[in-house]
Scaffold this active site. Structure first.
Site, PDB file in Angstrom:
ATOM      1  N   HIS A  66       1.043  -1.290   0.061  1.00  0.00           N
ATOM      2  CA  HIS A  66      -0.067  -0.045  -0.023  1.00  0.00           C
ATOM      3  C   HIS A  66       0.805   1.263  -0.125  1.00  0.00           C
ATOM      4  CE1 HIS A  66      -3.246  -2.531   2.006  1.00  0.00           C
ATOM      5  NE2 HIS A  66      -3.497  -2.497   0.938  1.00  0.00           N
TER       6      HIS A  66
ATOM      7  N   LEU B 258       3.918   0.380   4.572  1.00  0.00           N
ATOM      8  CA  LEU B 258       4.793  -0.761   5.094  1.00  0.00           C
ATOM      9  C   LEU B 258       3.897  -2.110   5.326  1.00  0.00           C
ATOM     10  CD1 LEU B 258       6.330   1.352   8.010  1.00  0.00           C
ATOM     11  CD2 LEU B 258       7.380   0.656   5.758  1.00  0.00           C
ATOM     12  N   HIS B 259       3.248  -2.289   3.982  1.00  0.00           N
ATOM     13  CA  HIS B 259       2.304  -3.462   4.055  1.00  0.00           C
ATOM     14  C   HIS B 259       2.923  -4.513   3.220  1.00  0.00           C
ATOM     15  CE1 HIS B 259      -0.920  -0.714   5.747  1.00  0.00           C
ATOM     16  NE2 HIS B 259      -0.126  -0.923   6.791  1.00  0.00           N
ATOM     17  N   PRO B 260       4.225  -4.722   2.746  1.00  0.00           N
ATOM     18  CA  PRO B 260       4.593  -5.753   1.637  1.00  0.00           C
ATOM     19  C   PRO B 260       3.959  -7.090   2.061  1.00  0.00           C
ATOM     20  CG  PRO B 260       6.374  -5.385   3.341  1.00  0.00           C
ATOM     21  CD  PRO B 260       5.180  -4.413   3.723  1.00  0.00           C
TER      22      PRO B 260
END
EC number: 1.1.99.1
Length: 572
Positions: A303, A476-478
């Site tokens: 995101h 920070l949503h890999p």
């Protein structure tokens, strides 16, 4: 914390969110020995930057806490994007924003669509969400939320007057209020749940791993960097252990099963280094292929977000707390009483909306903050301010991760391809226009001192996109870089029924990389759920019974079903 044996039933690579859950749950079987290998250091109880919620801006970009990844130059942004990843026990749950969001139930209905994925629909995932939660903001009779799990969740409180005005502005803009974005109705505006308990960060290691360390069959070794998997000499598909380096020395540990929980960056990297991935690519790096799985490192999702910042006309924001002169008092207040400005992550409310009528459930997420400051601590030049974080939640842009060499210490090549599709660009334009429309409503008039960022000079579609390219940051949503899926899917890496890597023996993946699609919110809660569910699979336990509950469906349910703005007892 260090290992006591040279051989274990389970070796878990990574002591982050998923690894902490697995370490605790797998060691519940007293006849099984479990080792968790964490490359980072311990999450010491005295470490204020980890334990103090409001200190969340300090670990990012700090080499003692953060692996400091960067993408390659993003082709549609013209620059590299920093990615913080937790270099400490608890992984990124020890340095993240502590926001707890399950995602929308429709996310999991989407997970279950492919053949063989039916046990990952919302009904099958819900009991595991409930198992991990203690939701203090939910009524005891709430059948959608959990009440006695290890993750203790604080609701809101969102008492700063800016929150109430923002929620009301959402209603004035044509949306609704919701009591619980993790409950019956995600769509709307209201208070958020946070992983803060008694004024301290509730990381996965604090909730799961620390209480389990008293067990004799659980060992945790920190500063242990896994460099390779070990394979049976007579069977190239069978994993028998791992090699890791600690303090410059190489160590080997044997295992009946190895579970990769290194996260969306480290898991595909280690798979590729071990000869599992696209065969032609591996050969180009001098690695002998063991299993051709072209999906390793592909399907990469994340995101992207921006901050829309406003000056605040009234002295009600938290901007003064950023003054270095006030920080000692704020810190002492937290140290001695676990109270005050330092005892909250301040992401206490926000919302989810649909930016257009073509989508079935919310595609935009808003985090509201009664302060104007970037994640790296850079504050807006105003006495008082506020901001909203916004970004599309299910972009169709996809990226990849590829090793650069056989060196396990060399960081991989990472590209997310942000803003690479017309649909992605369209949703970004909608996101900024929707956010601005909310922030200009009458409810915000008492506080609205004008837009600071991006500023009134950014108006046209192209100007908006240029600003996003220049200012956008990862949320920070890999995820999804070694996705679950049936063997018939050539891009699937992990068997959804066993969590085993397709074609391999004694090797499983349990972390964000296994997600088939990202969810429309922060991904920490889905990763915890996935790990809870995987733990039962690995242990051979009967899965929790699916729970079929009602949840809000746009276009099917009444538009105001579950909405709260007309409830005289709703405090927001």
């Amino acid at each position: 914390m260090r290992r006591k044996r040279d051989s274990y039933d389970y070796v878990i690579i990574g002591g982050g969110s998923a690894g902490s859950v697995l370490g605790a749950r797998l060691s519940e079987d007293k006849d099984k020995n479990v080792l968790v290998l964490e490359a980072g250091r311990s999450d010491y109880f005295w470490d204020l930057f980890i334990q103090m919620p409001a200190a969340l801006m300090f670990p990012s970009g700090n080499r003692f806490y953060d692996w400091e990844y960067q993408t390659d130059e993003e082709p549609h942004m013209g620059r590299r994007v920093d990615h913080a990843r937790g270099k400490v026990l608890g992984g990124s749950s020890s340095i993240n924003g502590m926001i707890y969001q399950r995602g929308n139930p429709m996310d999991y209905e989407g997970w279950a669509e492919p053949e063989g994925m039916d046990t990952w629909d919302f009904a099958h995932c819900l009991p595991y969400f409930k198992k991990l939660e203690t939701t203090y903001g939910a009524a005891p009779y709430d059948k959608v939320r959990g009440h006695d799990g290890p993750i203790k969740l604080k609701r809101g409180p969102a008492t700063n007057p800016l929150f109430k005005s923002f929620f009301n502005a959402g209603v004035e803009a044509g949306y609704h209020k919701t009591a619980d974005v993790n409950g019956y109705r995600q769509e709307g505006f209201g208070p958020f749940d946070s992983q803060v308990h008694h004024g301290r960060r509730m990381s996965a290691s604090r909730a799961y791993l620390r209480p389990a360390l008293r067990r004799r069959n659980l060992d945790v070794e920190t500063r242990a960097f896994v460099t390779k998997l070990i394979f049976d000499e007579n069977n190239s598909k069978k994993v028998t252990g791992v090699t890791f380096k600690k303090n410059g020395k190489e160590h080997t540990v044997h295992a009946n099963e190895v579970i990769l929980s290194g996260g969306a960056f480290n898991t595909p990297q280690l798979l590729q280094l071990s000869g599992i991935g696209d065969s032609e690519f591996l050969k180009s790096k001098g690695i002998e292929p063991r299993m051709h799985l072209p999906g390793v490192g592909e399907n990469f999702e994340d995101h992207l977000e921006v901050y829309i910042q406003h000056k605040c006309k009234q002295p009600v924001s938290l901007q003064p707390s950023l003054d270095v002169k006030r920080m000692p008092f704020i810190g002492l207040q937290w140290i001695f009483a676990r109270k005050g400005a330092a005892a909250s992550n301040h992401f206490e409310g926000g919302g989810f909306v649909r930016s257009n009528d073509d989508v079935d459930y919310p595609n935009l997420m808003f985090h509201f903050l009664p302060i104007a400051v970037r994640y790296d601590g850079q504050k807006a030049p105003v006495a008082h301010g506020y901001q909203v974080h916004v970004g599309p939640m299910y972009s169709n842009s996809r990226g990849s991760l590829k090793i650069k060499s056989k060196d396990p210490f060399e960081k991989p090549s990472i590209v997310f391809n942000y803003l690479s599709t017309k649909e992605d660009e369209r949703e970004w334009i909608e996101a900024i226009r929707v956010a601005r429309n909310i922030l200009k409503q009458k409810a915000m008039d008492p506080f609205n001192g004008g837009e600071i960022s991006p500023g009134p000079q950014v108006q046209t579609d192209e100007e908006i996109l240029d600003w996003v390219r220049k200012d956008g940051e990862t949320a920070l949503h890999p995820s999804c870089s070694a996705k679950m899926g049936p063997a018939s899917d050539p891009m699937a890496v992990v068997d959804p029924l066993t969590m085993k890597v397709h074609g391999m023996e004694n090797l499983r993946v349990v972390d964000a990389s296994a997600m088939p699609r990202t969810t429309n919110g922060n991904i920490h809660a889905p990763v915890l759920m996935l790990a809870e569910k995987a733990a039962d699979i690995i242990r051979g336990r009967k899965p929790l019974e699916p729970q079929y509950v009602d949840y809000y469906k746009h276009g099917i349910d009444d538009e105001k079903a579950g909405a709260m703005e007309d409830d005289p007892f709703y405090q927001y």
